[in-house]
Structures are given as C-alpha cells and as structure tokens.
Design a protein around this motif. Structure first.
Motif, PDB file in Angstrom:
ATOM      1  N   LEU A  65     -11.359  12.936  -8.339  1.00 30.56           N
ATOM      2  CA  LEU A  65     -10.395  12.082  -7.658  1.00 30.56           C
ATOM      3  C   LEU A  65      -9.672  11.241  -8.712  1.00 30.56           C
ATOM      4  CD1 LEU A  65     -12.430  10.804  -4.560  1.00 30.56           C
ATOM      5  CD2 LEU A  65     -10.637  12.555  -4.602  1.00 30.56           C
ATOM      6  N   PRO A  66      -8.412  10.882  -8.453  1.00 34.07           N
ATOM      7  CA  PRO A  66      -7.697  10.048  -9.433  1.00 34.07           C
ATOM      8  C   PRO A  66      -8.358   8.679  -9.556  1.00 34.07           C
ATOM      9  CG  PRO A  66      -6.436  10.260  -7.407  1.00 34.07           C
ATOM     10  CD  PRO A  66      -7.580  11.209  -7.275  1.00 34.07           C
ATOM     11  N   GLU A  67      -8.002   7.985 -10.598  1.00 34.33           N
ATOM     12  CA  GLU A  67      -8.596   6.669 -10.829  1.00 34.33           C
ATOM     13  C   GLU A  67      -8.270   5.705  -9.699  1.00 34.33           C
ATOM     14  OE1 GLU A  67      -8.570   3.111 -14.231  1.00 34.33           O
ATOM     15  OE2 GLU A  67      -7.306   4.902 -14.465  1.00 34.33           O
ATOM     16  N   HIS A  68      -7.062   5.811  -9.152  1.00 38.90           N
ATOM     17  CA  HIS A  68      -6.628   4.908  -8.089  1.00 38.90           C
ATOM     18  C   HIS A  68      -6.327   5.729  -6.847  1.00 38.90           C
ATOM     19  CE1 HIS A  68      -6.312   1.794 -11.150  1.00 38.90           C
ATOM     20  NE2 HIS A  68      -5.588   2.620 -11.877  1.00 38.90           N
ATOM     21  N   TRP A  69      -7.086   5.489  -5.777  1.00 42.39           N
ATOM     22  CA  TRP A  69      -6.874   6.238  -4.550  1.00 42.39           C
ATOM     23  C   TRP A  69      -7.327   5.411  -3.362  1.00 42.39           C
ATOM     24  CZ3 TRP A  69     -10.791   7.924  -1.184  1.00 42.39           C
ATOM     25  CH2 TRP A  69     -12.102   7.744  -1.647  1.00 42.39           C
ATOM     26  N   ALA A  70      -6.881   5.822  -2.176  1.00 47.18           N
ATOM     27  CA  ALA A  70      -7.267   5.135  -0.943  1.00 47.18           C
ATOM     28  C   ALA A  70      -7.315   6.145   0.190  1.00 47.18           C
ATOM     29  CB  ALA A  70      -6.273   4.018  -0.619  1.00 47.18           C
ATOM     30  N   GLU A  83     -16.005  -0.949  11.283  1.00 45.06           N
ATOM     31  CA  GLU A  83     -16.573   0.158  12.060  1.00 45.06           C
ATOM     32  C   GLU A  83     -16.215   1.508  11.436  1.00 45.06           C
ATOM     33  OE1 GLU A  83     -16.280   1.880  16.637  1.00 45.06           O
ATOM     34  OE2 GLU A  83     -15.794  -0.223  16.216  1.00 45.06           O
ATOM     35  N   PHE A  84     -14.997   1.602  10.908  1.00 42.85           N
ATOM     36  CA  PHE A  84     -14.577   2.832  10.230  1.00 42.85           C
ATOM     37  C   PHE A  84     -15.434   3.080   8.988  1.00 42.85           C
ATOM     38  CE2 PHE A  84     -11.041   5.036   7.654  1.00 42.85           C
ATOM     39  CZ  PHE A  84     -11.453   6.293   8.082  1.00 42.85           C
ATOM     40  N   HIS A  85     -15.699   2.005   8.231  1.00 45.68           N
ATOM     41  CA  HIS A  85     -16.558   2.141   7.056  1.00 45.68           C
ATOM     42  C   HIS A  85     -17.938   2.662   7.463  1.00 45.68           C
ATOM     43  CE1 HIS A  85     -14.057  -1.216   4.896  1.00 45.68           C
ATOM     44  NE2 HIS A  85     -13.383  -0.097   5.095  1.00 45.68           N
ATOM     45  N   GLN A  86     -18.460   2.169   8.554  1.00 42.60           N
ATOM     46  CA  GLN A  86     -19.763   2.615   9.030  1.00 42.60           C
ATOM     47  C   GLN A  86     -19.739   4.086   9.423  1.00 42.60           C
ATOM     48  OE1 GLN A  86     -20.841  -0.099  12.175  1.00 42.60           O
ATOM     49  NE2 GLN A  86     -20.850  -1.890  10.806  1.00 42.60           N
ATOM     50  N   ALA A 111     -18.126   3.735  -2.923  1.00 43.80           N
ATOM     51  CA  ALA A 111     -16.860   4.188  -3.498  1.00 43.80           C
ATOM     52  C   ALA A 111     -15.931   4.733  -2.434  1.00 43.80           C
ATOM     53  CB  ALA A 111     -17.126   5.243  -4.569  1.00 43.80           C
ATOM     54  N   LEU A 112     -16.501   5.425  -1.436  1.00 39.43           N
ATOM     55  CA  LEU A 112     -15.655   6.036  -0.407  1.00 39.43           C
ATOM     56  C   LEU A 112     -15.236   5.056   0.674  1.00 39.43           C
ATOM     57  CD1 LEU A 112     -16.370   8.722  -1.796  1.00 39.43           C
ATOM     58  CD2 LEU A 112     -16.467   9.738   0.473  1.00 39.43           C
ATOM     59  N   THR A 113     -15.889   3.929   0.753  1.00 39.28           N
ATOM     60  CA  THR A 113     -15.505   2.950   1.780  1.00 39.28           C
ATOM     61  C   THR A 113     -14.793   1.730   1.194  1.00 39.28           C
ATOM     62  OG1 THR A 113     -17.718   1.939   1.641  1.00 39.28           O
ATOM     63  CG2 THR A 113     -17.381   3.632   3.323  1.00 39.28           C
ATOM     64  N   ARG A 114     -14.758   1.630  -0.123  1.00 39.22           N
ATOM     65  CA  ARG A 114     -14.193   0.427  -0.748  1.00 39.22           C
ATOM     66  C   ARG A 114     -12.713   0.258  -0.424  1.00 39.22           C
ATOM     67  NH1 ARG A 114     -15.559   1.403  -5.770  1.00 39.22           N
ATOM     68  NH2 ARG A 114     -17.595   0.410  -5.493  1.00 39.22           N
ATOM     69  N   HIS A 115     -11.970   1.352  -0.437  1.00 40.38           N
ATOM     70  CA  HIS A 115     -10.530   1.287  -0.189  1.00 40.38           C
ATOM     71  C   HIS A 115     -10.176   2.148   1.022  1.00 40.38           C
ATOM     72  CE1 HIS A 115     -10.129  -0.833  -3.943  1.00 40.38           C
ATOM     73  NE2 HIS A 115     -10.688   0.160  -4.594  1.00 40.38           N
ATOM     74  N   THR A 116     -10.865   1.898   2.113  1.00 33.16           N
ATOM     75  CA  THR A 116     -10.708   2.694   3.328  1.00 33.16           C
ATOM     76  C   THR A 116     -10.215   1.805   4.458  1.00 33.16           C
ATOM     77  OG1 THR A 116     -12.463   4.205   2.640  1.00 33.16           O
ATOM     78  CG2 THR A 116     -11.954   4.131   4.982  1.00 33.16           C
ATOM     79  N   VAL A 117      -9.133   2.228   5.093  1.00 27.22           N
ATOM     80  CA  VAL A 117      -8.505   1.424   6.141  1.00 27.22           C
ATOM     81  C   VAL A 117      -8.220   2.319   7.340  1.00 27.22           C
ATOM     82  CG1 VAL A 117      -6.495   0.005   6.738  1.00 27.22           C
ATOM     83  CG2 VAL A 117      -7.436  -0.082   4.412  1.00 27.22           C
ATOM     84  N   PHE A 118      -8.413   1.754   8.532  1.00 26.02           N
ATOM     85  CA  PHE A 118      -8.113   2.508   9.752  1.00 26.02           C
ATOM     86  C   PHE A 118      -6.787   2.025  10.343  1.00 26.02           C
ATOM     87  CE2 PHE A 118      -8.346   3.942  14.122  1.00 26.02           C
ATOM     88  CZ  PHE A 118      -8.892   5.205  13.980  1.00 26.02           C
ATOM     89  N   GLU A 135       2.840   1.968   3.381  1.00 24.14           N
ATOM     90  CA  GLU A 135       3.745   1.332   2.431  1.00 24.14           C
ATOM     91  C   GLU A 135       3.006   0.301   1.578  1.00 24.14           C
ATOM     92  OE1 GLU A 135       8.013  -1.117   2.324  1.00 24.14           O
ATOM     93  OE2 GLU A 135       7.021  -0.664   4.243  1.00 24.14           O
ATOM     94  N   HIS A 136       2.143  -0.489   2.230  1.00 20.15           N
ATOM     95  CA  HIS A 136       1.389  -1.516   1.505  1.00 20.15           C
ATOM     96  C   HIS A 136       0.432  -0.879   0.501  1.00 20.15           C
ATOM     97  CE1 HIS A 136      -0.918  -5.135   0.685  1.00 20.15           C
ATOM     98  NE2 HIS A 136      -2.020  -4.484   1.035  1.00 20.15           N
ATOM     99  N   VAL A 137      -0.336   0.105   0.947  1.00 19.45           N
ATOM    100  CA  VAL A 137      -1.331   0.714   0.065  1.00 19.45           C
ATOM    101  C   VAL A 137      -0.650   1.449  -1.084  1.00 19.45           C
ATOM    102  CG1 VAL A 137      -3.108   2.509  -0.062  1.00 19.45           C
ATOM    103  CG2 VAL A 137      -3.104   0.885   1.837  1.00 19.45           C
ATOM    104  N   ARG A 138       0.451   2.104  -0.798  1.00 17.46           N
ATOM    105  CA  ARG A 138       1.209   2.785  -1.855  1.00 17.46           C
ATOM    106  C   ARG A 138       1.627   1.791  -2.948  1.00 17.46           C
ATOM    107  NH1 ARG A 138       5.342   5.734   1.053  1.00 17.46           N
ATOM    108  NH2 ARG A 138       4.786   7.879   0.538  1.00 17.46           N
TER     109      ARG A 138
END
Length: 514
Positions: A65-70, A83-86, A111-118, A135-138
């Motif tokens: 995976l790239p260094e910066h991802w979401a 709840e999504f992280h769970q 690592a997989l939940t650190r930058h995870t948004v629903f 747009e924000h995450v980009r």
C-alpha cells in the motif's frame, strides 16, 4: 478487437509461437507511489468483510500500500465511524488476511482503521456525505505527501449487488466523482464485481451506462479466478517450457477439464443465488475465463495488450453451448426449503457443460466445465488429459497422462505419467509429481483478491476482462438462457451431482473428484 471464430485456422497447432515472446524482466511488486483513497461501496456487505478487508490487510502486511492512503466506506444508512472501525476489525479477526494468515495482530488492525471513515452513499439527487469527505481526505493525503490533490488515486470498489451497478455508475458521474480535481480520468478507477450483466442485453445496457460515465481505461471488471497464482502460472508452464508447449494442442490433448465442485451451501446468500444460479454465477465469468487462459494462442508479447488480446481471441472461438447435448443442470435436494428461495424454484445449483473451441489448435477437443454446490468435495482444478495409444507396446495398461493445476490456495502443478512399478515384473502404474507453488524458493504468493487489488492500485489491466471479451462470452452462453435450457435434475447433497453429468466426461470421468 472483434474476432472471426476461425481466425486461427491458418496456424500450425503444434507451433509454440511464430511470434516474439518478449522476455519479461523479473520485477518485485512495489507499493504505488501516489497517495490512495479506496472508496468501498457496500462496506457492510459479505464481500467486503470476507474478501476486500482481508486483501487490504495482506497488502499492508506485504508493504504494497502507498505510504499515504485512506479507506472510505459507504452505505445507504449512516454508521458512526467508531462502529465502522469495529466492523473492519471484526472482519480481520474473523477472516484474517486473504493470504492464509490467521487473525492479524493489533498493529495491522490499527493500521487499517486509523484512516477509515464511513460516508452515506451518493443518491440520484442527494449526494450524501461522500463527495465532501472524498474532497477533504484527498486534500489531507496530498498535503501529507507534499503533493497535489490531482495526483491522489481514487479507487471506487463496487462491492454491491449487481442490480445496483447501473444506478451507482450514473450517480458517481452525476456528482462529479469519476474525474479528478483537474478533470482528468487518469487517477480515478472503478472496480466492478461479477456478474457483469445477467444476459447479453443487460450486459450491453450496463456497458453503455458505464461508458457514459467512465473511460474504458478506468474500468476494472474483476474476476478473482484470473488472480489465482496457478491460473497466472499457465502462461509460464506452457510458454516457458518446451515440454508442455509442444503438447498443448489437439494432437496430444484428448480433453480439458475445468472443475470447481464445492461443498458450500447457499444459505448465507440464498436470495442472490436464487436469482442467479450456478451457470450465471460461475460459467460466464470464472470458467470461461480460465478456459480462455488454457486455449489462447501464443501472444505476440507478454505485455498487457497482447495477453488480453490473446485471451479474447480464444473466447471468440468458443462455440455457443448446445443446451440439448452438451449441458447438464442440477439442483441439490432440499434447496427449495432454504429461506429466501422461491417455492418451485428451477434455479440450477450445478452445471456440467461441454464447450468446443473452434480453431485449428483445439477443434474436436472438449473443454469440460463443472461446478456446483453441496457436492462431495471442494476443488478448483484444470486438467489436460493427454492422448494415449493403447494398441502399441503396452496396450491398455497405460493410463492417460495428465497435466493438472490446482487453483486452490497458493496453487500447485501436477504431472501424472506412466512408470514401471519397482519390482521384477513389467508392471505399469501411474505416478504423479507435484510442485506446490507456495514452496517455490523465494516465492511469496499473493492471494487472488490481494493480487488483483494491487493490480488496480498500479493500473495493471492484464487480468481484467474487457467488453469485447464479455461480448464473446455472452454469445457462447446465450443458448442456455433460451427455451432449450434443460430442467435441473435433482442430486443428493454430498454427491457428485446428477449421474447424467458423468457421460459428458466419458471415457475417463472427472478427475477433480470422483
């Protein structure tokens, strides 16, 4: 790219090429350089939980995976981020990585939940929260990478029911989500799961909608069978080994068997399955694609364009199935009692089919396809049954030789041949040599979903289907959708399907199971 079914008739079937197979430089997979946003549509679903999250875990563990991802998950109903992280964490703990690893450690889950948004899904008129979140995450990722938001790669993964493909493709386009901030299509990709249509008309309708919204270069139609290590090894086994290359034609091969029996039930997805069935679920996509990998002519090179063209040319040579003589459908006893299955359902849970490839290399050789649920054993196997001459020297004591690839897990290659049984008498027996691909020195296979997802991230389209190839596949499958479709025959759960299917594989029978 349309092909005449007999376009290869002027080729010598024993030829291994006549073309310059460019030597592929060995390269280790690398993580993409650009930041990534993976938008997982259908983030609550079974496919996401069983396949996509574990594939992400595998790519993270392997440094791909790239260094910066979401990760942005979407759904029709809102879900708090916690709840999504769970949900993601529970998926990883239940299914591990798709590379066969057990429950991941806390660092992988974190690592997989650190930058995870629903986000709420885009609708016809209501864009939901996805466009603003994207747009924000980009922007955040671009800033972290000290780059430009236009360089951030966005992958929309449609882990949703096939009926939702068309409206979601329209809505992504309507709300400006199929292009980057600079209007370019280069950094936005969309992954479609199978089935890509349920008949030729629906395929063409979906394809028209998709191409209204997207450039073909943005579209990745995923077929996880093409991502399997053993399927990819077909190229090397055949084109990299003179021993096999010279046997890969009708002069030496009596049958080709592509056999995927399953012990699995359908109770967990009965509503989807009852509207689809074994033939639609497996043949048009998986089994036809694997058959094309076996049947393809030597490509002019091992690059993306030539490999895809060779596979599609093979599919163009598929003779339309004959439902009367070449197809047996089945339905396991008790299927209609499953909740979610229609009363009196005629959905097939089993299919065995005899496919003919009308070109000079394969004319007269049956490609035997079989798959079904609730069968005696599970397997994923491609077997080339070699011809023998029982009248010479050893008579009928010689069994047919086999070149076989197991597609399960990391994959394996097996060669079965006649040998003398050790001892004082000339007694001939069959012996099998096996190479497990996971045991190859220095090898570290990627499981199918992780392999294909990594290809999407780097933009490699080699193992993805195209409209031309699917058009040819639907042409070959279409007779099975008409009035001549045979009624499914009952078979006992835990059996090898209807007895009538055995006749298709005569005189040797099916090698993957019974």
């Amino acid at each position: 790219m349309t092909s005449n079914p007999d376009r290869n008739d002027d080729r010598d079937p024993s030829a291994t090429g006549g073309t310059d197979l460019a030597a592929a430089e060995p390269t280790a997979p690398e993580a993409p350089a650009h930041p990534l946003v993976l938008v997982l549509h259908g983030a609550r679903g079974d496919l996401a939980r069983r396949s996509v999250y574990p594939a992400l875990a595998t790519l993270h563990r392997r440094g791909l995976l790239p260094e910066h991802w979401a990760l942005l998950g979407t759904g029709r109903e809102d879900m708090p981020n916690e709840e999504f992280h769970q949900l993601v964490a529970q998926s990883l703990r239940e299914f591990g990585g798709d590379d066969g690893t057990d429950e991941p450690d806390d660092a992988v889950v974190a690592a997989l939940t650190r930058h995870t948004v629903f986000c709420s899904e885009v609708g016809d008129e209501d864009p939901g929260t996805l466009p603003a979140a994207l747009e924000h995450v980009r922007g955040v990722l671009a800033e972290a990478a000290d780059g430009d938001a236009a360089d951030v790669v966005v992958v929309h993964y449609l882990a949703i029911p096939p009926a939702a493909f068309e409206p979601l493709a329209r809505n992504l386009h309507r709300h400006g989500l199929t292009r980057g901030p600079d209007g370019s299509a280069d950094t936005v990709r969309v992954v479609f799961e199978k089935p890509y249509g349920t008949d030729p008309d629906s395929f063409r309708r979906l394809d028209a909608v998709v191409h209204d919204a997207l450039e073909e270069s943005q579209v990745f139609r995923i077929d996880h069978f093409l991502g399997k290590e053993a399927v990819q090894n077909l190229h090397v086994l055949r084109f990299g080994n003179e021993l096999f290359a010279n046997a890969w034609d009708s002069r030496h091969v009596e049958q080709v068997q592509i056999d995927v029996p399953e012990t699995l039930d359908v109770a967990q997805r009965a509503e989807f399955y009852d509207a689809t069935g074994a033939a639609l679920d497996m043949v048009v996509s998986h089994l036809f694609q694997v058959a094309a990998q076996v049947a393809m002519e030597p490509p002019k090179g091992m690059d993306v364009a030539n490999l895809v063209q060779a596979r599609e040319d093979a599919i163009a040579c598929f003779r339309p199935l004959d439902p009367t003589d070449d197809v047996v459908l089945g339905q396991f006893e008790g299927y209609r009692d499953i909740e979610g299955v229609e009363d009196g359902s005629t959905t097939d849970t089993f299919i065995a089919a005899r496919l003919w490839v009308d070109n000079n290399r394969w004319r007269g050789v049956p490609f035997l396809l079989r798959t079904g649920k609730r069968m005696a054993a599970s397997a994923q196997r491609v077997t080339l049954v070699l011809r023998r001459d029982p009248e010479r020297l050893f008579g009928d004591r010689v069994e047919p030789g086999l070149i076989s690839l197991s597609l399960k897990g990391d994959g394996a290659i097996e060669v079965t041949t006649s040998i003398k049984k050790p001892g004082p008498n000339l007694e001939i027996v069959a012996g099998t040599a096996r190479l497990d691909l996971g045991d190859v020195e220095g090898g570290e296979p990627l499981a199918a979903y992780a392999s294909l997802l990594q290809d999407v991230l780097v933009g490699d389209r080699t193992l993805f289907t195209t409209p031309e190839g699917l058009e040819h596949a639907w042409r070959a499958f279409e007779p099975l959708l008409g009035d001549d479709r045979p009624d499914p025959l009952p078979y006992a759960p835990g059996s090898w399907g209807p007895a009538e299917a055995a006749a298709l594989a005569a005189p040797h029978g099916w090698f993957a199971g019974d």
